[in-house]
Write a protein that holds these residues in place. Structure first.
Motif, PDB file in Angstrom:
ATOM      1  N   TYR A 143       3.195  25.686  55.259  1.00 15.10           N
ATOM      2  CA  TYR A 143       4.635  25.694  55.408  1.00 15.10           C
ATOM      3  C   TYR A 143       5.000  26.033  56.757  1.00 15.10           C
ATOM      4  CZ  TYR A 143       4.186  30.793  54.926  1.00 15.10           C
ATOM      5  OH  TYR A 143       3.601  32.148  55.233  1.00 15.10           O
ATOM      6  N   ARG A 144       6.122  25.622  56.896  1.00 17.69           N
ATOM      7  CA  ARG A 144       7.086  25.878  58.250  1.00 17.69           C
ATOM      8  C   ARG A 144       8.176  26.857  58.177  1.00 17.69           C
ATOM      9  NH1 ARG A 144       7.389  20.995  62.521  1.00 17.69           N
ATOM     10  NH2 ARG A 144       8.057  22.048  64.330  1.00 17.69           N
ATOM     11  N   SER A 145       8.136  27.935  58.868  1.00 12.66           N
ATOM     12  CA  SER A 145       9.085  28.933  58.992  1.00 12.66           C
ATOM     13  C   SER A 145       8.959  30.005  60.116  1.00 12.66           C
ATOM     14  CB  SER A 145       8.664  29.939  57.668  1.00 12.66           C
ATOM     15  OG  SER A 145       9.466  30.820  57.566  1.00 12.66           O
ATOM     16  N   PRO A 146      10.004  30.600  60.318  1.00 13.06           N
ATOM     17  CA  PRO A 146      10.171  31.330  61.562  1.00 13.06           C
ATOM     18  C   PRO A 146       9.175  32.754  61.244  1.00 13.06           C
ATOM     19  CG  PRO A 146      12.314  30.791  61.078  1.00 13.06           C
ATOM     20  CD  PRO A 146      11.628  30.310  59.989  1.00 13.06           C
TER      21      PRO A 146
ATOM     22  N   LEU B  24      10.720  27.855  49.303  1.00 15.66           N
ATOM     23  CA  LEU B  24      10.880  26.517  50.246  1.00 15.66           C
ATOM     24  C   LEU B  24      10.960  25.443  49.408  1.00 15.66           C
ATOM     25  CD1 LEU B  24       8.125  27.744  53.085  1.00 15.66           C
ATOM     26  CD2 LEU B  24      10.729  28.216  52.895  1.00 15.66           C
ATOM     27  N   ASN B  25      11.273  24.440  50.160  1.00 17.27           N
ATOM     28  CA  ASN B  25      11.170  22.960  49.641  1.00 17.27           C
ATOM     29  C   ASN B  25       9.829  22.556  49.647  1.00 17.27           C
ATOM     30  OD1 ASN B  25      11.877  20.456  48.433  1.00 17.27           O
ATOM     31  ND2 ASN B  25      12.424  19.461  50.620  1.00 17.27           N
TER      32      ASN B  25
ATOM     33  N   ASN C  90       4.254  17.011  60.239  1.00 14.56           N
ATOM     34  CA  ASN C  90       5.641  16.524  59.958  1.00 14.56           C
ATOM     35  C   ASN C  90       6.408  17.247  59.169  1.00 14.56           C
ATOM     36  OD1 ASN C  90       5.205  14.041  61.449  1.00 14.56           O
ATOM     37  ND2 ASN C  90       4.240  12.941  59.610  1.00 14.56           N
ATOM     38  N   LEU C  91       6.135  18.620  58.883  1.00 12.35           N
ATOM     39  CA  LEU C  91       7.098  19.324  57.942  1.00 12.35           C
ATOM     40  C   LEU C  91       8.038  20.008  58.788  1.00 12.35           C
ATOM     41  CD1 LEU C  91       4.271  21.902  56.264  1.00 12.35           C
ATOM     42  CD2 LEU C  91       5.927  20.176  55.192  1.00 12.35           C
ATOM     43  N   ALA C  92       9.324  19.959  58.068  1.00 18.10           N
ATOM     44  CA  ALA C  92      10.332  20.526  58.602  1.00 18.10           C
ATOM     45  C   ALA C  92      10.614  21.872  58.195  1.00 18.10           C
ATOM     46  CB  ALA C  92      11.676  19.685  58.338  1.00 18.10           C
ATOM     47  N   GLU C  93      11.425  22.694  58.950  1.00 15.13           N
ATOM     48  CA  GLU C  93      11.492  23.942  58.717  1.00 15.13           C
ATOM     49  C   GLU C  93      12.129  24.413  57.335  1.00 15.13           C
ATOM     50  OE1 GLU C  93      14.265  27.939  60.132  1.00 15.13           O
ATOM     51  OE2 GLU C  93      13.379  26.384  61.756  1.00 15.13           O
ATOM     52  N   GLY C  94      11.469  25.234  56.727  1.00 20.51           N
ATOM     53  CA  GLY C  94      11.950  25.369  55.470  1.00 20.51           C
ATOM     54  C   GLY C  94      11.140  24.597  54.257  1.00 20.51           C
ATOM     55  N   GLU C  95      10.071  23.797  54.791  1.00 19.59           N
ATOM     56  CA  GLU C  95       9.235  22.818  53.797  1.00 19.59           C
ATOM     57  C   GLU C  95       7.945  23.363  53.723  1.00 19.59           C
ATOM     58  OE1 GLU C  95      11.427  18.228  54.338  1.00 19.59           O
ATOM     59  OE2 GLU C  95       9.646  18.915  55.487  1.00 19.59           O
TER      60      GLU C  95
ATOM     61  N   ASN D  27       7.130  28.289  63.496  1.00 20.68           N
ATOM     62  CA  ASN D  27       5.530  28.494  63.008  1.00 20.68           C
ATOM     63  C   ASN D  27       5.306  27.575  61.938  1.00 20.68           C
ATOM     64  OD1 ASN D  27       5.180  30.726  64.927  1.00 20.68           O
ATOM     65  ND2 ASN D  27       6.984  31.989  63.237  1.00 20.68           N
ATOM     66  N   ILE D  28       3.872  26.892  61.739  1.00 19.72           N
ATOM     67  CA  ILE D  28       3.557  26.358  60.705  1.00 19.72           C
ATOM     68  C   ILE D  28       2.484  27.189  60.399  1.00 19.72           C
ATOM     69  CG2 ILE D  28       2.522  24.286  59.662  1.00 19.72           C
ATOM     70  CD1 ILE D  28       4.093  22.482  61.553  1.00 19.72           C
ATOM     71  N   PHE D  29       2.694  27.620  59.175  1.00 20.48           N
ATOM     72  CA  PHE D  29       1.523  28.552  58.648  1.00 20.48           C
ATOM     73  C   PHE D  29       0.529  27.745  57.560  1.00 20.48           C
ATOM     74  CE2 PHE D  29       5.035  31.453  59.601  1.00 20.48           C
ATOM     75  CZ  PHE D  29       4.224  32.700  59.675  1.00 20.48           C
ATOM     76  N   ILE D  30      -0.729  27.870  58.004  1.00 20.12           N
ATOM     77  CA  ILE D  30      -1.414  26.975  57.159  1.00 20.12           C
ATOM     78  C   ILE D  30      -2.704  27.593  56.234  1.00 20.12           C
ATOM     79  CG2 ILE D  30      -3.309  25.052  57.519  1.00 20.12           C
ATOM     80  CD1 ILE D  30      -2.042  24.546  60.276  1.00 20.12           C
ATOM     81  N   ASN D  31      -2.883  27.302  55.046  1.00 19.83           N
ATOM     82  CA  ASN D  31      -3.721  27.879  54.489  1.00 19.83           C
ATOM     83  C   ASN D  31      -5.206  27.791  54.871  1.00 19.83           C
ATOM     84  OD1 ASN D  31      -5.628  28.818  52.354  1.00 19.83           O
ATOM     85  ND2 ASN D  31      -4.342  27.982  50.686  1.00 19.83           N
ATOM     86  N   GLY D  32      -5.884  28.885  55.382  1.00 22.94           N
ATOM     87  CA  GLY D  32      -6.844  28.867  56.155  1.00 22.94           C
ATOM     88  C   GLY D  32      -8.487  28.193  55.470  1.00 22.94           C
ATOM     89  N   ALA D  33      -8.084  28.292  53.788  1.00 16.24           N
ATOM     90  CA  ALA D  33      -9.269  27.867  53.053  1.00 16.24           C
ATOM     91  C   ALA D  33      -9.222  26.247  52.871  1.00 16.24           C
ATOM     92  CB  ALA D  33      -9.158  28.429  51.805  1.00 16.24           C
ATOM     93  N   VAL D  34      -8.167  25.710  53.368  1.00 20.60           N
ATOM     94  CA  VAL D  34      -8.295  24.195  53.103  1.00 20.60           C
ATOM     95  C   VAL D  34      -8.912  23.548  54.347  1.00 20.60           C
ATOM     96  CG1 VAL D  34      -6.806  22.172  53.294  1.00 20.60           C
ATOM     97  CG2 VAL D  34      -5.964  24.211  52.202  1.00 20.60           C
ATOM     98  N   CYS D  35      -9.851  22.482  53.950  1.00 20.78           N
ATOM     99  CA  CYS D  35     -10.662  21.993  55.017  1.00 20.78           C
ATOM    100  C   CYS D  35      -9.705  20.812  55.569  1.00 20.78           C
ATOM    101  CB  CYS D  35     -11.803  20.927  54.554  1.00 20.78           C
ATOM    102  SG  CYS D  35     -13.049  22.398  53.996  1.00 20.78           S
TER     103      CYS D  35
END
Length: 394
Positions: free
Chosen positions: A102-105, A115-116, A86-91, A67-75
């Motif tokens: 951020y990318r995380s299960p 996270l990094n 391009n995010l890796a898991e844990g970034e 999963n990549i969780f994205i801040n919904g307030a960002v345009c």
């Protein structure tokens, strides 16, 4: 395959009430598109939502092992979307003090600590206060216009009685109609959505966006930095304002530096003030603090939640916040904060809008447009009715 989830930042969400009473943060419209639609366009994927539990039935949450969780307030922009992909898991991706994604299960409570964190080098646009919606709207119209019209050709504008300035900045989708009007796109683009109509005698100044199936009524004056969402009807004078969708301001009257949610209606000759006589900053009611907050803006108008209505000749003061499903009417300038599910006006006083009556009117409002209003929508409004009793009714 990567799974994208738009999440509500809890602190930001409270500052975007009353609009986030009935939707996730990313379902706010700013520019031509909602924030959700911007992300879907640049990611070429349909995201799900992580929002308040009572909204999840209508706005479902879908999780996988990647999963990549994205801040919904960002345009979103193409550059931000590329960095997110391009995010890796844990970034985590951040800009200054804001987490972008951020990318995380699984959901992470504090990405900065767990996270990094990778810094995004360019400025970002993030909708953090209700006045950001109209404040960023002109720039977002330009950005959305560039994204939506890239390598595409506008439908022809053949009406011989319409005058167009800077026609290269005007784009008509299929089925759009413009009749005997003036379109001035010299200072910014004008976007006319699919099956939208600009009626005779209208004057439109860009940046301006008209959503699918929306109508600009006869003789209207649409000033710059204005977005009219899908299936809205507008008339009179509108300046630097955003209507989310299915809302009407069909008659004469002024609406400036304002935001209307969905299914709102302003009666004939409704007007709002957007500038104080002493030219000081406008203060606005904040649901986050239950107090008046300095907007640091000279121009600030009306903010009206979903399903709210105003009777003919209603006057709204500079910096007025109206909650969800209110019915406002009567003489004089209305209070600067009208809580959700209120019925009445300054002269008559306010009472609580009976929930069953409010739901019946909401059903009729939606059904007459051929849209669905079912148990899910009823339950959302019933929940908002209950939690609104906890907010300050000053």
């Amino acid at each position: 395959m990567t799974n994208y989830i738009l999440y509500d930042d809890a602190a930001i969400r409270r500052h975007l009430l009353p609009f986030t009473f009935t939707r996730p943060v990313s379902e706010i419209r700013c520019g031509i598109l909602t924030l959700t639609e911007k992300w879907a366009h640049f990611l070429q994927a349909k995201p799900s939502f992580l929002t308040e539990p009572y909204l999840q039935t209508k706005f479902p949450f879908v999780a996988t092992d990647d999963n990549i969780f994205i801040n919904g307030a960002v345009c979103a922009t193409s550059a931000i979307a590329e960095a997110v992909r391009n995010l890796a898991e844990g970034e985590a991706l951040a800009a200054l003090d804001q987490i972008i994604a951020y990318r995380s299960p699984f959901e992470v409570v504090d990405p900065r600590q767990e996270l990094n964190v990778i810094s995004f080098p360019d400025p970002i646009v993030i909708i953090q206060r209700v006045w950001d919606i109209y404040g960023e709207n002109g720039a977002q119209i330009k950005a959305d216009f560039a994204a939506l019209t890239h390598d595409r050709v506008s439908q022809p504008l053949n009406d011989p009685f319409t005058r167009v300035y800077a026609p290269e900045n005007v784009f008509l989708e299929e089925g759009a109609k413009v009749r005997a009007s003036v379109l001035n796109a010299e200072n910014g683009p004008i976007y006319i959505g699919k099956n939208a109509t600009v009626s005779e005698g209208s004057v439109i100044i860009g940046p301006f966006a008209l959503g699918e199936g929306a109508t600009v009524n006869w003789g209207a004056k649409m000033r710059m930095n204005t977005s009219i969402g899908p299936h809205c009807k507008v008339g009179g004078e509108v300046s630097n304002s955003v209507l989310f969708g299915f809302s009407n301001k069909g008659h004469d009257g002024f609406l400036g530096n304002s935001v209307l949610g969905e299914w709102c209606n302003l009666g004939a000759n409704c007007n709002n003030s957007n500038l104080k006589n002493d030219y000081t900053n406008v203060k606005l009611y904040s649901y986050a603090t239950e107090a008046m907050e300095d907007t640091h803006r000279l121009f600030c108008g009306l903010f009206m939640g979903d399903f709210s209505k105003a009777g003919i000749s209603t006057l709204f003061n500079t910096g007025t916040v109206v909650g969800v499903n209110t019915n406002v009417f009567g003489a004089g300038f209305q209070p600067k904060h009208i809580p959700s599910f209120s019925w009445g006006g300054l002269a008559e006083g306010f009472t609580e809008y009976r929930i069953e009556k409010a739901l019946k009117v909401a059903f009729e409002t939606v059904s007459r447009r051929g849209e669905a209003f079912g148990e899910t929508e009823r339950e959302i409004l019933k929940y908002v009715f209950e939690i609104s009793r906890g907010y300050n009714r000053k």
